[in-house]
Design a protein around this motif. Structure first.
Motif, PDB file in Angstrom:
ATOM      1  N   HIS A 110       0.843  -1.637   0.346  1.00 26.42           N
ATOM      2  CA  HIS A 110      -0.025  -0.057   0.150  1.00 26.42           C
ATOM      3  C   HIS A 110       0.872   0.979  -0.401  1.00 26.42           C
ATOM      4  CE1 HIS A 110       0.878   0.535   4.547  1.00 26.42           C
ATOM      5  NE2 HIS A 110       0.413  -0.891   4.354  1.00 26.42           N
ATOM      6  N   GLY A 111       2.344   1.046  -0.129  1.00 30.02           N
ATOM      7  CA  GLY A 111       2.956   2.083   0.164  1.00 30.02           C
ATOM      8  C   GLY A 111       3.328   3.100   1.650  1.00 30.02           C
ATOM      9  N   MET A 112       3.621   3.927   1.849  1.00 28.59           N
ATOM     10  CA  MET A 112       3.354   4.982   2.722  1.00 28.59           C
ATOM     11  C   MET A 112       2.691   6.015   2.848  1.00 28.59           C
ATOM     12  SD  MET A 112       7.860   4.959   3.659  1.00 28.59           S
ATOM     13  CE  MET A 112       7.727   6.009   2.204  1.00 28.59           C
ATOM     14  N   GLY A 113       2.016   5.892   4.056  1.00 28.23           N
ATOM     15  CA  GLY A 113       1.101   7.188   4.456  1.00 28.23           C
ATOM     16  C   GLY A 113       0.017   7.060   3.781  1.00 28.23           C
ATOM     17  N   VAL A 114      -1.273   8.141   4.433  1.00 31.61           N
ATOM     18  CA  VAL A 114      -2.826   7.913   4.209  1.00 31.61           C
ATOM     19  C   VAL A 114      -3.344   7.637   3.140  1.00 31.61           C
ATOM     20  CG1 VAL A 114      -4.593   9.077   5.132  1.00 31.61           C
ATOM     21  CG2 VAL A 114      -2.713   8.736   6.855  1.00 31.61           C
TER      22      VAL A 114
ATOM     23  N   PHE B 249      -5.609  -7.413   7.364  1.00 29.98           N
ATOM     24  CA  PHE B 249      -4.698  -7.608   8.287  1.00 29.98           C
ATOM     25  C   PHE B 249      -3.688  -6.988   7.710  1.00 29.98           C
ATOM     26  CE2 PHE B 249      -5.811 -11.919   9.045  1.00 29.98           C
ATOM     27  CZ  PHE B 249      -6.477 -12.192   9.646  1.00 29.98           C
ATOM     28  N   ARG B 250      -3.218  -4.650   8.211  1.00 28.83           N
ATOM     29  CA  ARG B 250      -1.640  -4.498   7.677  1.00 28.83           C
ATOM     30  C   ARG B 250      -0.987  -4.456   8.700  1.00 28.83           C
ATOM     31  NH1 ARG B 250       1.600  -1.109   7.340  1.00 28.83           N
ATOM     32  NH2 ARG B 250       1.952   0.745   9.290  1.00 28.83           N
ATOM     33  N   LEU B 251       0.482  -5.303   8.453  1.00 33.42           N
ATOM     34  CA  LEU B 251       1.277  -5.717   8.772  1.00 33.42           C
ATOM     35  C   LEU B 251       2.467  -4.230   8.425  1.00 33.42           C
ATOM     36  CD1 LEU B 251      -0.296  -8.560   8.101  1.00 33.42           C
ATOM     37  CD2 LEU B 251       1.693  -9.625   7.570  1.00 33.42           C
ATOM     38  N   GLY B 252       2.814  -4.660  10.056  1.00 28.49           N
ATOM     39  CA  GLY B 252       4.183  -2.916   9.501  1.00 28.49           C
ATOM     40  C   GLY B 252       4.632  -2.782  10.057  1.00 28.49           C
ATOM     41  N   THR B 253       5.699  -1.505   9.888  1.00 27.61           N
ATOM     42  CA  THR B 253       6.641  -1.178  10.938  1.00 27.61           C
ATOM     43  C   THR B 253       6.194   0.507  11.640  1.00 27.61           C
ATOM     44  OG1 THR B 253       7.974   0.424   9.259  1.00 27.61           O
ATOM     45  CG2 THR B 253       9.325  -2.217   9.959  1.00 27.61           C
ATOM     46  N   SER B 254       7.002   0.450  12.593  1.00 27.47           N
ATOM     47  CA  SER B 254       6.967   1.582  13.798  1.00 27.47           C
ATOM     48  C   SER B 254       7.905   1.686  13.914  1.00 27.47           C
ATOM     49  CB  SER B 254       5.328   1.248  14.284  1.00 27.47           C
ATOM     50  OG  SER B 254       5.637  -0.027  15.806  1.00 27.47           O
TER      51      SER B 254
ATOM     52  N   ASP C 134       3.103  11.925   8.728  1.00 27.37           N
ATOM     53  CA  ASP C 134       4.539  12.557   8.577  1.00 27.37           C
ATOM     54  C   ASP C 134       5.786  12.151   9.164  1.00 27.37           C
ATOM     55  OD1 ASP C 134       7.243  13.909   7.695  1.00 27.37           O
ATOM     56  OD2 ASP C 134       6.837  15.254   9.538  1.00 27.37           O
ATOM     57  N   PHE C 135       6.915  11.138   8.437  1.00 25.95           N
ATOM     58  CA  PHE C 135       7.283  10.257  10.124  1.00 25.95           C
ATOM     59  C   PHE C 135       8.469  11.016  10.633  1.00 25.95           C
ATOM     60  CE2 PHE C 135      11.826   8.229   9.197  1.00 25.95           C
ATOM     61  CZ  PHE C 135      11.931   6.793  10.059  1.00 25.95           C
ATOM     62  N   TYR C 136       9.116  12.215  10.680  1.00 27.23           N
ATOM     63  CA  TYR C 136      10.263  13.843  10.342  1.00 27.23           C
ATOM     64  C   TYR C 136       9.361  13.777  12.029  1.00 27.23           C
ATOM     65  CZ  TYR C 136      13.163  11.496   7.755  1.00 27.23           C
ATOM     66  OH  TYR C 136      14.295  10.662   7.055  1.00 27.23           O
TER      67      TYR C 136
ATOM     68  N   ILE D  31       4.061   3.962  17.079  1.00 24.53           N
ATOM     69  CA  ILE D  31       3.796   5.241  15.963  1.00 24.53           C
ATOM     70  C   ILE D  31       4.060   4.675  14.479  1.00 24.53           C
ATOM     71  CG2 ILE D  31       3.882   7.556  15.329  1.00 24.53           C
ATOM     72  CD1 ILE D  31       5.613   7.904  18.221  1.00 24.53           C
ATOM     73  N   GLU D  32       2.791   4.554  13.402  1.00 23.67           N
ATOM     74  CA  GLU D  32       2.904   4.624  11.847  1.00 23.67           C
ATOM     75  C   GLU D  32       2.009   5.531  10.797  1.00 23.67           C
ATOM     76  OE1 GLU D  32      -0.068   3.666  12.078  1.00 23.67           O
ATOM     77  OE2 GLU D  32      -0.052   2.345  10.800  1.00 23.67           O
ATOM     78  N   MET D  33       1.703   5.358  10.187  1.00 26.90           N
ATOM     79  CA  MET D  33       1.468   6.332   9.255  1.00 26.90           C
ATOM     80  C   MET D  33      -0.425   5.626   8.812  1.00 26.90           C
ATOM     81  SD  MET D  33       4.663   7.722   7.468  1.00 26.90           S
ATOM     82  CE  MET D  33       4.198   9.250   6.873  1.00 26.90           C
ATOM     83  N   GLU D  34       0.136   4.807   8.654  1.00 23.27           N
ATOM     84  CA  GLU D  34      -1.036   4.160   8.356  1.00 23.27           C
ATOM     85  C   GLU D  34      -2.758   3.798   8.803  1.00 23.27           C
ATOM     86  OE1 GLU D  34       1.087   2.569   7.671  1.00 23.27           O
ATOM     87  OE2 GLU D  34       2.303   3.969   5.230  1.00 23.27           O
ATOM     88  N   SER D  35      -2.152   3.582  10.049  1.00 20.89           N
ATOM     89  CA  SER D  35      -3.529   3.071  11.045  1.00 20.89           C
ATOM     90  C   SER D  35      -4.995   3.239  11.087  1.00 20.89           C
ATOM     91  CB  SER D  35      -2.784   2.325  12.580  1.00 20.89           C
ATOM     92  OG  SER D  35      -2.460   3.436  13.699  1.00 20.89           O
TER      93      SER D  35
HETATM   94  C1  R2B Z   1       5.555   2.676   8.652  1.00 19.98           C
HETATM   95  O1  R2B Z   1       7.147   2.501   7.946  1.00 19.98           O
HETATM   96  C2  R2B Z   1       6.836   3.518   6.745  1.00 19.98           C
HETATM   97  C3  R2B Z   1       7.643   4.771   7.245  1.00 19.98           C
HETATM   98  O2  R2B Z   1       9.073   4.330   7.225  1.00 19.98           O
HETATM   99  C4  R2B Z   1       5.468   3.801   7.097  1.00 19.98           C
HETATM  100  O3  R2B Z   1       4.751   3.399   5.977  1.00 19.98           O
HETATM  101  C5  R2B Z   1       4.874   3.478   8.789  1.00 19.98           C
HETATM  102  O4  R2B Z   1       3.797   3.355   8.490  1.00 19.98           O
END
Ligand code: R2B
Ligand code: URA
Length: 309
Positions: free
Chosen positions: A107-111, A136-141, A211-213, A246-250
């Motif tokens: 799904h790429g990065m961000g909302v 399921f969203r499987l991600g990093t944070s 935003d990530f930063y 913290i992440e960017m899509e949930s």
């Molecule tokens: C987690 O990792 C990405 C940013 O590095 C972003 O898509 C997110 O939610």
């Protein structure tokens, strides 16, 4: 408007169809899912996708391909996992792999990126007449007060003010949607994690930012308009509000699934503890292993649901 197909047996509702919430859809002769390079006219969506029961989404195309190949092995399917076909090969916006009843999509990065994908995914599941689907969203944070490598199963997806809601601008006005996730699926996932006993797992709130930063209170972006102390104060407030990562899509993921009657869960691994820094310093090998953790957990959940454990 598509009918809400709930069949009542005793007190239990079974056979939950995917509900699109758009009266205009049924009036369209063809629906082109542009970013998937699929259409209701050129593809037989019920035949291609009608048996899907589990949809796993994640940011990176490579990771979602690796997940599909991993699931192929876990489900002991025939054929060569290395020859698995990208269903969306007509476009490089998203990738999509089908492995038995499991669909794996990037799904790429961000909302904005995940929201476009989810509009088309939910329509796809609707056109394909899928029933009883879990997403399921499987991600990093970034972890908030957690050791790197900890897996967080999201209790509530919250916004920058720690509210369980998603704000969408529609026709110039802000509309607010609830971001509650499925409690049953979350606790089943936690149970799976304790059975696996392979990595630390917690249930906690997940903050979604745009935003990530600066948006995540980082001091290492090209811009930084606050002090180290202000950063720590914000993270402390987040922790007190139950935020553990913290992440960017949930939030948009939770909100859209909820409106459309889809059970959903968010499972993200923490790559670092944000109280200790901002840069991601773990080695490539360590990061690869961390990113497999949500995949291992969800694969175990799926196998358990299918009676394969
Ligand atoms: C987690 O990792 C990405 C940013 O590095 C972003 O898509 C997110 O939610
Ligand atoms: N993804 C995020 O959005 N934030 C992090 O800190 C790490 C991964």
């Amino acid at each position: 408007m598509a009918p809400i197909l709930l069949h009542c047996v005793g007190n239990e509702y079974i056979e939950q169809h995917v509900q699109v919430k758009n009266p205009y859809l049924d009036t369209m002769e063809e629906d082109i899912l542009y970013h998937f390079s699929l259409s209701t006219k050129t593809h037989n969506l019920p035949e291609m996708f009608g048996d899907i029961k589990f949809v796993c989404v994640g940011g990176s195309a490579n990771r979602m391909k690796a997940f599909a190949q991993f699931m192929h092995g876990e489900l002991k399917l025939s054929g060569n996992p290395d020859e698995i076909q990208d269903i969306c090969e007509g476009t490089d916006r998203y990738c999509m792999y089908k492995v038995g009843p499991v669909l794996s999509i990037s799904h790429g990065m961000g909302v904005p990126s995940i929201s476009i994908m989810l509009h088309e995914l939910i329509k796809l599941l609707h056109h394909a007449q899928c029933r009883d689907v879990v997403l399921f969203r499987l991600g990093t944070s970034g972890g908030v007060g957690l050791a790197p490598g900890t897996v967080v199963i999201t209790d509530k997806a919250v916004d920058y003010s720690f509210r369980p809601q998603f704000e969408q601008v529609v026709l110039g006005k802000v509309i607010t949607r609830s971001t509650e996730l499925d409690e049953g699926v979350s606790s089943e996932l936690l149970q799976c994690s304790s059975e696996l006993n392979s990595f630390p797992t917690v249930i906690g709130n997940t903050m979604c930012t745009h935003d990530f930063y600066e948006g995540q209170g980082r001091l290492d972006g090209a811009l930084c308009s606050f002090s180290h102390e202000e950063k720590l104060e914000y993270l402390r407030k987040a922790y007190e509000a139950g935020v553990r990562n913290i992440e960017m899509e949930s939030t948009v993921f939770a909100a859209m699934c909820r409106v459309c009657g889809l059970k959903a869960a968010v499972i993200c691994v923490a790559l670092l503890n944000r109280f200790e820094g901002d840069q991601i310093t773990a080695s490539h090998e360590v990061l690869v292993e961390y990113q497999q953790r949500p995949q291992i957990l969800v694969s175990y959940f799926i196998k358990k649901r299918l009676g394969l454990t």
